[in-house]
Enzyme design. Structure first.
Site, PDB file in Angstrom:
ATOM      1  N   GLU A 168      -4.391   3.522   6.277  1.00 21.04           N
ATOM      2  CA  GLU A 168      -4.215   3.396   4.761  1.00 21.04           C
ATOM      3  C   GLU A 168      -5.099   4.502   4.052  1.00 21.04           C
ATOM      4  OE1 GLU A 168      -5.040  -0.761   3.028  1.00 21.04           O
ATOM      5  OE2 GLU A 168      -6.261   0.442   1.542  1.00 21.04           O
ATOM      6  N   SER A 211     -10.537  -0.681   3.696  1.00 18.79           N
ATOM      7  CA  SER A 211      -9.827  -0.896   4.814  1.00 18.79           C
ATOM      8  C   SER A 211      -9.392   0.457   5.386  1.00 18.79           C
ATOM      9  CB  SER A 211      -8.543  -1.518   4.618  1.00 18.79           C
ATOM     10  OG  SER A 211      -9.005  -2.920   4.173  1.00 18.79           O
ATOM     11  N   ARG A 261       0.962  -1.393   0.011  1.00 15.49           N
ATOM     12  CA  ARG A 261       0.207   0.098   0.091  1.00 15.49           C
ATOM     13  C   ARG A 261       0.796   1.272  -0.137  1.00 15.49           C
ATOM     14  NH1 ARG A 261      -2.470  -3.796  -0.951  1.00 15.49           N
ATOM     15  NH2 ARG A 261      -4.376  -4.473   0.104  1.00 15.49           N
TER      16      ARG A 261
HETATM   17  C1  FAD Z   1     -15.617  -0.985  -0.567  1.00 17.63           C
HETATM   18  C2  FAD Z   1     -14.118  -0.691  -0.899  1.00 17.63           C
HETATM   19  C3  FAD Z   1     -13.212  -1.532  -1.116  1.00 17.63           C
HETATM   20  C4  FAD Z   1     -11.880  -1.437  -1.283  1.00 17.63           C
HETATM   21  N1  FAD Z   1     -11.064  -2.519  -1.511  1.00 17.63           N
HETATM   22  C5  FAD Z   1      -9.806  -2.303  -1.662  1.00 17.63           C
HETATM   23  C6  FAD Z   1      -8.780  -3.203  -1.868  1.00 17.63           C
HETATM   24  O1  FAD Z   1      -9.352  -4.557  -1.982  1.00 17.63           O
HETATM   25  N2  FAD Z   1      -7.503  -3.061  -2.237  1.00 17.63           N
HETATM   26  C7  FAD Z   1      -6.851  -1.651  -2.293  1.00 17.63           C
HETATM   27  O2  FAD Z   1      -5.728  -1.710  -2.271  1.00 17.63           O
HETATM   28  N3  FAD Z   1      -7.852  -0.803  -2.165  1.00 17.63           N
HETATM   29  C8  FAD Z   1      -9.049  -1.043  -1.476  1.00 17.63           C
HETATM   30  N4  FAD Z   1      -9.863   0.104  -1.569  1.00 17.63           N
HETATM   31  C9  FAD Z   1      -9.405   1.443  -1.655  1.00 17.63           C
HETATM   32  C10 FAD Z   1      -9.628   2.382  -2.881  1.00 17.63           C
HETATM   33  O3  FAD Z   1     -10.640   1.752  -3.538  1.00 17.63           O
HETATM   34  C11 FAD Z   1      -8.309   2.225  -3.615  1.00 17.63           C
HETATM   35  O4  FAD Z   1      -7.264   2.892  -2.838  1.00 17.63           O
HETATM   36  C12 FAD Z   1      -8.509   2.916  -4.896  1.00 17.63           C
HETATM   37  O5  FAD Z   1      -7.059   2.988  -5.883  1.00 17.63           O
HETATM   38  C13 FAD Z   1      -8.573   4.624  -4.877  1.00 17.63           C
HETATM   39  O6  FAD Z   1      -9.047   5.047  -6.001  1.00 17.63           O
HETATM   40  P1  FAD Z   1      -9.853   6.344  -6.044  1.00 17.63           P
HETATM   41  O7  FAD Z   1      -9.994   6.580  -7.664  1.00 17.63           O
HETATM   42  O8  FAD Z   1     -11.085   6.255  -5.634  1.00 17.63           O
HETATM   43  O9  FAD Z   1      -8.801   7.268  -5.451  1.00 17.63           O
HETATM   44  P2  FAD Z   1      -9.019   8.759  -4.658  1.00 17.63           P
HETATM   45  O10 FAD Z   1      -9.947   8.392  -3.424  1.00 17.63           O
HETATM   46  O11 FAD Z   1      -9.639   9.807  -5.345  1.00 17.63           O
HETATM   47  O12 FAD Z   1      -7.589   9.400  -4.157  1.00 17.63           O
HETATM   48  C14 FAD Z   1      -7.019   8.504  -3.394  1.00 17.63           C
HETATM   49  C15 FAD Z   1      -5.529   9.456  -3.203  1.00 17.63           C
HETATM   50  O13 FAD Z   1      -4.818   9.501  -4.446  1.00 17.63           O
HETATM   51  C16 FAD Z   1      -4.670  10.750  -5.163  1.00 17.63           C
HETATM   52  N5  FAD Z   1      -5.081  10.484  -6.117  1.00 17.63           N
HETATM   53  C17 FAD Z   1      -5.999  10.158  -7.138  1.00 17.63           C
HETATM   54  N6  FAD Z   1      -5.954  10.190  -8.392  1.00 17.63           N
HETATM   55  C18 FAD Z   1      -4.623  10.891  -8.808  1.00 17.63           C
HETATM   56  C19 FAD Z   1      -4.031  10.970  -9.728  1.00 17.63           C
HETATM   57  N7  FAD Z   1      -4.491  10.795 -11.057  1.00 17.63           N
HETATM   58  N8  FAD Z   1      -2.787  11.691  -9.681  1.00 17.63           N
HETATM   59  C20 FAD Z   1      -2.238  11.917  -8.509  1.00 17.63           C
HETATM   60  N9  FAD Z   1      -2.904  11.612  -7.345  1.00 17.63           N
HETATM   61  C21 FAD Z   1      -4.012  10.929  -7.446  1.00 17.63           C
HETATM   62  C22 FAD Z   1      -5.685  11.839  -4.200  1.00 17.63           C
HETATM   63  O14 FAD Z   1      -5.331  13.001  -3.966  1.00 17.63           O
HETATM   64  C23 FAD Z   1      -5.786  10.922  -2.904  1.00 17.63           C
HETATM   65  O15 FAD Z   1      -4.590  11.274  -2.105  1.00 17.63           O
HETATM   66  C24 FAD Z   1     -11.358   0.015  -1.343  1.00 17.63           C
HETATM   67  C25 FAD Z   1     -12.323   1.113  -1.175  1.00 17.63           C
HETATM   68  C26 FAD Z   1     -13.632   0.690  -0.834  1.00 17.63           C
HETATM   69  C27 FAD Z   1     -14.489   1.755  -0.757  1.00 17.63           C
END
Ligand code: FAD
Length: 341
Positions: A337, A241, A167
């Site tokens: 996380e 998580s 992570r």
């Molecule tokens: C129900 C559920 C289950 C999940 N299961 C998992 C799992 O199994 N494994 C796992 O690893 N994660 C899991 N996650 C967490 C999440 O889905 C991941 O971390 C995912 O990659 C986040 O993507 P996002 O586009 O929503 O990021 P965001 O929440 O929009 O952003 C996350 C971070 O990245 C930055 N960011 C986003 N996009 C960019 C970009 N293009 N350039 C620079 N910075 C950027 C943001 O500023 C922020 O700091 C889960 C979440 C939920 C709600």
């Protein structure tokens, strides 16, 4: 068009009703550059603090965001080349992660099937080296292109440059808030190497009556397990998580076993032991806890939830209380996380 005092409630899976002072989406590097020129229309005309948003599934807003929130909507998925063993697929940072996984599966490209149904967008996948069911994106990552905010230029990052860990990546630490990820190229296998040993995948495949393994079957098994286990953010706000699973030395693990013989942990290649943070939290009595609309999920203690109108600060307070109790009981510091802002 830049919007002012814009509610982010629909833009984060915790469903926190924080305001962005300014908000816009962008679908190209040119548009991003234009938006970065935007100055606060007040006395000092200073440059604004920016926050890049993807699907909002790994972020907790604890207050209104004083600055410019930019939602990455750069789309596109294309096969850019192939060789004997691999196909290279490039995706825009604003593509939905699961759409990309489905694209690969439908094109018989192996490697992402265990990562089915992870919420969020492609651009955030390298941020924390997303992982599930024994696979991480570092296993299929080839390179990415990111825009350097200070130098205003595109930079390529190889697998090595990203320094992926559990992570973790350079984007979460060393280069925090310095780059906007624009596109990611993944290297998919033409010949699959099935990975079904983790979690309940084998069990689910059996229940599905699968006789011959395929990436399609594994993906479906993962989708079934995730849908039954994890709370759907469309129903209960959450970001998956909330804490990382802590890693301890073997000596520390043995010590913990003396006082907690049922402690859950598995040994890593480096000899350390990875503990299940959910189990530790559950032992401290938090599973199913609720205070107002902030709570700890009744089935998954590792998932903090917003039952409706919780403030981000209330979720943060709960997470601090959980950390303190785990530290008291096990002498272990849980690491968050989710990105707190
Ligand atoms: C129900 C559920 C289950 C999940 N299961 C998992 C799992 O199994 N494994 C796992 O690893 N994660 C899991 N996650 C967490 C999440 O889905 C991941 O971390 C995912 O990659 C986040 O993507 P996002 O586009 O929503 O990021 P965001 O929440 O929009 O952003 C996350 C971070 O990245 C930055 N960011 C986003 N996009 C960019 C970009 N293009 N350039 C620079 N910075 C950027 C943001 O500023 C922020 O700091 C889960 C979440 C939920 C709600």
């Amino acid at each position: 068009m830049i919007k002012e005092n814009f509610s982010l409630k629909q833009y984060n899976t915790f469903g926190i009703d924080a305001l962005a002072q300014y908000f816009s989406d962008f679908n190209s590097v040119e548009q991003l550059e234009e938006l970065l020129e935007f100055k606060r229309p007040s006395t000092n005309h200073s440059a604004l603090t920016t926050l890049i948003l993807g699907g909002g599934s790994n972020i907790l807003f604890t207050k209104n965001f004083e600055g410019l929130v930019l939602k990455n909507e750069i789309k596109g998925i294309e096969k850019i080349r192939e060789d004997k063993n691999y196909v290279y697929v490039k995706a825009g940072a604003g593509e939905c992660w699961h759409h990309l996984v489905m694209y690969c599966i439908n094109n018989n490209l192996a490697g992402m099937e265990n990562l089915s149904l992870i919420p969020g967008n492609v651009g955030a996948s390298p941020m924390q080296n997303i992982g599930a069911y024994g696979v991480e994106i570092k296993d299929v990552f080839y390179e990415l292109e990111a825009f350097h905010l200070a130098e205003k230029k595109l930079v390529k990052f190889s697998l090595e440059d990203c320094q992926f860990g559990y992570r973790e990546s350079v984007f979460k630490r060393k280069y925090k808030d310095q780059f906007v990820i624009i596109s990611v190229t993944y290297r998919l296998n033409k010949i699959p190497h099935f990975n079904t040993s983790y979690g309940a995948i084998d069990q689910e495949l059996q229940a599905m009556g699968i006789k011959e393994l395929s990436i399609q079957a594994i993906s479906q098994a993962v989708i079934n397990i995730r849908s039954s286990k994890l709370p759907d953010p469309a129903i209960i706000g959450n970001a998956g998580s909330f804490f990382k699973n802590p890693e301890v030395s073997n000596a520390k693990f043995k010590m913990l076993q003396l006082s907690s013989p049922n402690i859950v942990g598995y040994t890593l290649e480096n000899g350390n032991v990875k503990l299940a943070a959910g189990w530790l939290i559950e032992q401290c009595g938090w599973k199913g806890y609720r205070n107002g609309d902030a709570g700890c999920h009744a089935k998954q203690a590792l998932v903090l939830v917003n039952y409706g109108h919780a403030k981000g600060s209330e979720i943060l307070t709960l997470s601090d209380e959980i950390k303190i109790s785990v530290q008291k009981k096990f002498d272990l510091l849980l690491e968050t996380e989710v990105n707190i802002t």
